[in-house]
Design an enzyme around this catalytic site. Structure first.
Site, PDB file in Angstrom:
ATOM      1  N   LYS A 118     -54.702  -7.989   8.231  1.00  0.00           N
ATOM      2  CA  LYS A 118     -53.464  -7.611   7.549  1.00  0.00           C
ATOM      3  C   LYS A 118     -52.952  -6.236   7.949  1.00  0.00           C
ATOM      4  O   LYS A 118     -51.747  -6.027   8.095  1.00  0.00           O
ATOM      5  CB  LYS A 118     -53.672  -7.685   6.037  1.00  0.00           C
ATOM      6  CG  LYS A 118     -53.917  -9.092   5.522  1.00  0.00           C
ATOM      7  CD  LYS A 118     -54.044  -9.096   4.012  1.00  0.00           C
ATOM      8  CE  LYS A 118     -54.245 -10.508   3.478  1.00  0.00           C
ATOM      9  NZ  LYS A 118     -55.511 -11.092   3.901  1.00  0.00           N
ATOM     10  N   LYS A 160     -56.845  -5.229  -1.017  1.00  0.00           N
ATOM     11  CA  LYS A 160     -56.749  -6.549  -0.391  1.00  0.00           C
ATOM     12  C   LYS A 160     -57.628  -6.613   0.850  1.00  0.00           C
ATOM     13  O   LYS A 160     -57.651  -5.674   1.643  1.00  0.00           O
ATOM     14  CB  LYS A 160     -55.298  -6.856   0.003  1.00  0.00           C
ATOM     15  CG  LYS A 160     -54.330  -6.871  -1.163  1.00  0.00           C
ATOM     16  CD  LYS A 160     -52.889  -6.952  -0.715  1.00  0.00           C
ATOM     17  CE  LYS A 160     -52.559  -8.253  -0.057  1.00  0.00           C
ATOM     18  NZ  LYS A 160     -51.103  -8.345   0.251  1.00  0.00           N
ATOM     19  N   GLY A 166     -55.634 -16.363   0.256  1.00  0.00           N
ATOM     20  CA  GLY A 166     -55.947 -17.142  -0.937  1.00  0.00           C
ATOM     21  C   GLY A 166     -56.414 -16.311  -2.115  1.00  0.00           C
ATOM     22  O   GLY A 166     -57.032 -16.826  -3.042  1.00  0.00           O
ATOM     23  N   GLY A 167     -56.127 -14.993  -2.090  1.00  0.00           N
ATOM     24  CA  GLY A 167     -56.534 -14.155  -3.209  1.00  0.00           C
ATOM     25  C   GLY A 167     -57.980 -13.690  -3.147  1.00  0.00           C
ATOM     26  O   GLY A 167     -58.428 -12.931  -4.008  1.00  0.00           O
ATOM     27  N   HIS A 210     -43.687 -14.122  -5.637  1.00  0.00           N
ATOM     28  CA  HIS A 210     -44.303 -14.452  -4.350  1.00  0.00           C
ATOM     29  C   HIS A 210     -43.450 -15.538  -3.704  1.00  0.00           C
ATOM     30  O   HIS A 210     -43.470 -16.690  -4.127  1.00  0.00           O
ATOM     31  CB  HIS A 210     -45.731 -14.945  -4.591  1.00  0.00           C
ATOM     32  CG  HIS A 210     -46.497 -15.254  -3.346  1.00  0.00           C
ATOM     33  ND1 HIS A 210     -47.842 -15.017  -3.217  1.00  0.00           N
ATOM     34  CD2 HIS A 210     -46.122 -15.793  -2.162  1.00  0.00           C
ATOM     35  CE1 HIS A 210     -48.251 -15.396  -2.022  1.00  0.00           C
ATOM     36  NE2 HIS A 210     -47.223 -15.878  -1.369  1.00  0.00           N
ATOM     37  N   HIS A 237     -54.422 -14.574  -8.331  1.00  0.00           N
ATOM     38  CA  HIS A 237     -53.874 -14.625  -6.973  1.00  0.00           C
ATOM     39  C   HIS A 237     -54.036 -16.003  -6.323  1.00  0.00           C
ATOM     40  O   HIS A 237     -53.817 -16.140  -5.127  1.00  0.00           O
ATOM     41  CB  HIS A 237     -54.507 -13.547  -6.085  1.00  0.00           C
ATOM     42  CG  HIS A 237     -54.452 -12.175  -6.688  1.00  0.00           C
ATOM     43  ND1 HIS A 237     -53.264 -11.505  -6.894  1.00  0.00           N
ATOM     44  CD2 HIS A 237     -55.433 -11.364  -7.158  1.00  0.00           C
ATOM     45  CE1 HIS A 237     -53.528 -10.333  -7.453  1.00  0.00           C
ATOM     46  NE2 HIS A 237     -54.826 -10.226  -7.619  1.00  0.00           N
ATOM     47  N   GLU A 277     -45.346 -14.671   4.282  1.00  0.00           N
ATOM     48  CA  GLU A 277     -45.352 -14.453   2.838  1.00  0.00           C
ATOM     49  C   GLU A 277     -44.781 -13.079   2.504  1.00  0.00           C
ATOM     50  O   GLU A 277     -45.134 -12.079   3.134  1.00  0.00           O
ATOM     51  CB  GLU A 277     -46.778 -14.591   2.292  1.00  0.00           C
ATOM     52  CG  GLU A 277     -47.396 -15.949   2.605  1.00  0.00           C
ATOM     53  CD  GLU A 277     -48.603 -16.250   1.735  1.00  0.00           C
ATOM     54  OE1 GLU A 277     -49.017 -15.381   0.942  1.00  0.00           O
ATOM     55  OE2 GLU A 277     -49.146 -17.364   1.859  1.00  0.00           O
ATOM     56  N   ARG A 299     -51.212 -21.182   9.983  1.00  0.00           N
ATOM     57  CA  ARG A 299     -51.708 -22.543   9.784  1.00  0.00           C
ATOM     58  C   ARG A 299     -50.736 -23.292   8.878  1.00  0.00           C
ATOM     59  O   ARG A 299     -49.742 -22.733   8.407  1.00  0.00           O
ATOM     60  CB  ARG A 299     -53.077 -22.505   9.102  1.00  0.00           C
ATOM     61  CG  ARG A 299     -53.059 -21.674   7.802  1.00  0.00           C
ATOM     62  CD  ARG A 299     -54.358 -21.741   7.047  1.00  0.00           C
ATOM     63  NE  ARG A 299     -54.459 -20.740   6.005  1.00  0.00           N
ATOM     64  CZ  ARG A 299     -53.935 -20.845   4.799  1.00  0.00           C
ATOM     65  NH1 ARG A 299     -53.218 -21.904   4.485  1.00  0.00           N
ATOM     66  NH2 ARG A 299     -54.103 -19.888   3.904  1.00  0.00           N
TER      67      ARG A 299
END
Length: 674
Positions: A118, A160, A166-167, A210, A237, A277, A299
């Site tokens: 990220k 994060k 996926g949280g 989101h 999340h 996102e 994906r």
């Protein structure tokens, strides 16, 4: 001509089944892989051939590049579709496929690698002109340095994981005193889930929504936005209900977000399906300058069916065609939105008990009439990877199915989703069906007034609190139980019934029974493990049940009873309860904390952290141990001051629900006040 003669699906569950349906429609030979736990799974039965790849633990099967490629070579697979999760975002897997001469149905390894971390992704995206949220996205990982950065950013912040999604490995921190513990937990979970414990720190956006953009690109330089999905209804999340298009979205904001998403894809030379996102400032409505890049998932997404519903195209087919070198079937000006679609994720979990994962045998599973893999009957679609008779195991994600509804308007789609959830029946593991229906029907959500904190704020109204089973459900279970015992349907029931003494056939009891009627009989049963005494009255009009002194009439909501080796499951309104005769051969251990201070596992899982040692004093609220199940951490907390006694579990050990993990001996002060 099919895009490839054969396709191996390197995944399991509903996504493997969904990919197979498209591949079969296109004339491809389908190949499944399976772990020992999935030997009899639905995706294995649907495939043209299947290959075992190892034991139940994902790291030894579905996450093993070597084993998946060995199965591909043995089967002669021309291409591999990774689905989502597992190896889908591992650049080294895409590279290994290329080295083996097998087509990887996904983006190039370089794009996966660029977007997989990220921090690096945000630096790259910022250069492409895409707005990013304020925060620290660098390489330094010293706890003191990250704590300082959090102070500079200003609380609240989000920690994060730099890898995965996926949280997992994500924690909100509201004040400096909480930072150290949150960082340790995030790093531990990220390491467990992705094998990479690095994190970044970002400003937490107040009233966040989101919203993500589905992008698609081919190897000929074309890239399109397939419009947005709103995934703001989340818990910890994890997405719960997704919809497309996003409520309150204007054409100006849609165009701006779509342009930003396409720029992100083009910046990394993307090919195939991907999702960009964004975190969106939801205060004051959606604005062209009020969104920030979070991450790009390289994906197919779990929620892709809502996009398929509003654009009328099969995204898996697009993936296969693009992987075969074909141009995109539609360009941007050829795409449009039709209607509205919503998706609910039906999980094996217990919302009334902290959403703990729920495993076990599926004694019954029924959905409303629909068409798997396409929007059809009554605008409904159900994607599932399980059948009645299967086991919901503790090793993988607890999703039972995705229920997707499409309508001309948002209200019509939500109405259809609500009705479908009411007509969904699951016996065995508990599910979130009633919780999902409450979400779909909630007035504030229907009005479009929601953000990512919606579920937490409305948990009680949504039924995510401990509730006793309805008297109607108990009565229905008793009636079924009595019929099973008295009519000799099963000798096992008769043996159990005889242990109670006051519960046998009314014709066998010397209590003055006459054709005109008889007196009531008390029955001892267990309802969800708790002892319950009820009265059963048999007269010329039939059999009647009283619960807590009240005679039960016709049910207000439709209900279903399912007989099983466990007892009688009663399904009503998305909830279930288990009614059974007491088991006198062995007492089942209750999950949680016993009177003797024995701390027991709340669910089947793995011990991932132990914070105490024998003889160590602890205070009320101290964290003792962490049990992880189905990718979720559950912390065991001391409920009184005391001293640690025996520790029965070891780090890394798999434990069953109700297993004693450690004891806490109360201190004198606690004993006096407790």
């Amino acid at each position: 001509m099919p895009p490839f003669p054969s396709l191996l699906i390197a995944n399991r569950g509903e996504i493997a089944c969904r990919i197979m349906k498209t591949a079969k429609r296109l004339g491809m030979r389908t190949i499944a892989v399976y772990s020992e736990a999935d030997r009899n799974a639905r995706h294995v039965a649907l495939a043209d051939e299947a290959h075992a790849i190892g034991p139940a633990e994902a790291r030894d099967s579905y996450l093993s590049i070597e084993k998946v490629l060995a199965a591909a070579k043995a089967s002669g697979a021309a291409a591999i579709h990774p689905g989502y999760g597992f190896l889908s975002e591992r650049a080294e897997f895409a590279e290994a496929c290329a080295h083996a001469g097998i087509i990887f149905v996904g983006p190039p390894p370089g794009a996966i690698r660029s977007m997989g971390l990220k921090g690096e992704a945000k630096a790259l995206i910022e250069k492409a002109g895409v707005p990013i949220s304020p925060g620290y996205h660098g390489v330094r990982q010293e706890p003191d340095f990250l704590r300082e950065k959090a102070y500079e950013i200003g609380y609240p912040v989000l920690i994060k994981a730099v890898a995965g999604g996926g949280g997992k490995g994500m924690r909100r921190v509201d004040k400096a005193l909480e930072f150290e513990a949150a960082l340790e937990s995030a790093v531990r979970e990220a390491t467990s889930s992705f094998g990479d414990g690095r994190v970044l720190v970002e400003k937490f956006i107040q009233n966040p929504r989101h919203i993500e953009i589905q992008v698609f690109a081919d190897s000929h330089g074309n890239a399109v936005s397939l419009f947005e999905r709103d995934c703001s209804l989340q818990r910890r999340h994890q997405k719960v209900i997704e919809e497309a298009p996003a409520p309150g979205m204007s054409e100006a904001v849609r165009a701006r977000m779509g342009e930003a998403a396409r720029a992100a894809a083009l910046a990394v030379g993307y090919v195939g399906a991907g999702t960009v996102e964004f975190i969106v400032d939801g205060s004051g409505g959606l604005k062209p300058d009020g969104f920030y890049f979070m991450e790009m998932n390289t994906r197919l997404q779990v929620e892709h069916p809502v996009t398929e519903a509003i654009i009328g195209h099969d995204l898996v087919e697009w993936q296969l065609m693009v992987a075969a070198g074909v141009r995109l079937p539609r360009l941007q000006d050829e795409l449009s939105i039709t209607g509205h679609a919503v998706e609910a994720r039906l999980y094996a979990e217990d919302p009334e008990n902290g959403f703990l994962p729920s495993t076990g045998h599926l004694w019954h599973l029924a959905f409303p009439p629909s068409a798997e893999g396409e929007i059809a009957h009554r605008g409904l679609r159900v994607d599932t990877g399980v059948r009645a008779g299967d086991e919901v195991s503790p090793y993988y994600d607890p999703m039972i199915a995705k229920i997707i509804a499409h309508g001309a308007t948002r209200d019509e789609a939500l109405d259809r989703l609500s009705s479908a959830l009411q007509e969904t029946y699951v016996a065995g593991p508990k599910t979130n069906a009633a919780f999902l229906r409450a979400l779909a029907d909630h007035g504030e959500f229907r009005a479009g007034r929601f953000d990512t904190g919606f579920i937490e704020r409305h948990a009680e109204a949504l039924g995510a609190v401990s509730r006793a089973p309805s008297h109607e459900a108990i009565a229905a279970g008793i009636s079924c139980l009595v019929e099973a015992g008295c009519e000799a349907v099963d000798d096992r029931w008769r043996e159990r019934a005889s242990a109670i003494g006051d519960w046998v056939s009314p014709f066998d009891i010397g209590d003055g029974f006459q054709l005109g009627g008889r007196r009531e009989v008390l029955i001892s049963v267990q309802v969800d493990g708790a002892d319950q005494r009820v009265e059963v009255i048999t007269d010329r009009s039939g059999r009647h049940v009283r619960v807590n002194g009240a005679q039960i009439g016709a049910p207000r909501l439709p209900l279903m009873t399912v007989e099983s080796a466990d007892g009688v499951y009663v399904l009503q309104g998305g909830r279930q309860c288990l009614v059974r005769l007491p088991d006198f051969s062995a007492a089942l251990a209750d999950a949680g904390e016993g009177a003797d201070g024995l701390i027991k596992a709340p669910m089947h899982g793995k011990v991932t952290a132990i914070f105490v040692a024998a003889g160590q004093p602890v205070a009320k609220g101290d964290k003792l141990m962490v049990v992880e199940a189905m990718k979720m951490e559950h912390a065991l907390i001391a409920s009184f001051d005391g001293t640690i006694g025996t520790i029965h579990a070891a780090l890394g050990e798999q434990v069953g629900q109700g297993t004693g993990l450690l004891t806490v001996q109360k201190s004198d002060a606690s004993a006096k006040t407790g």
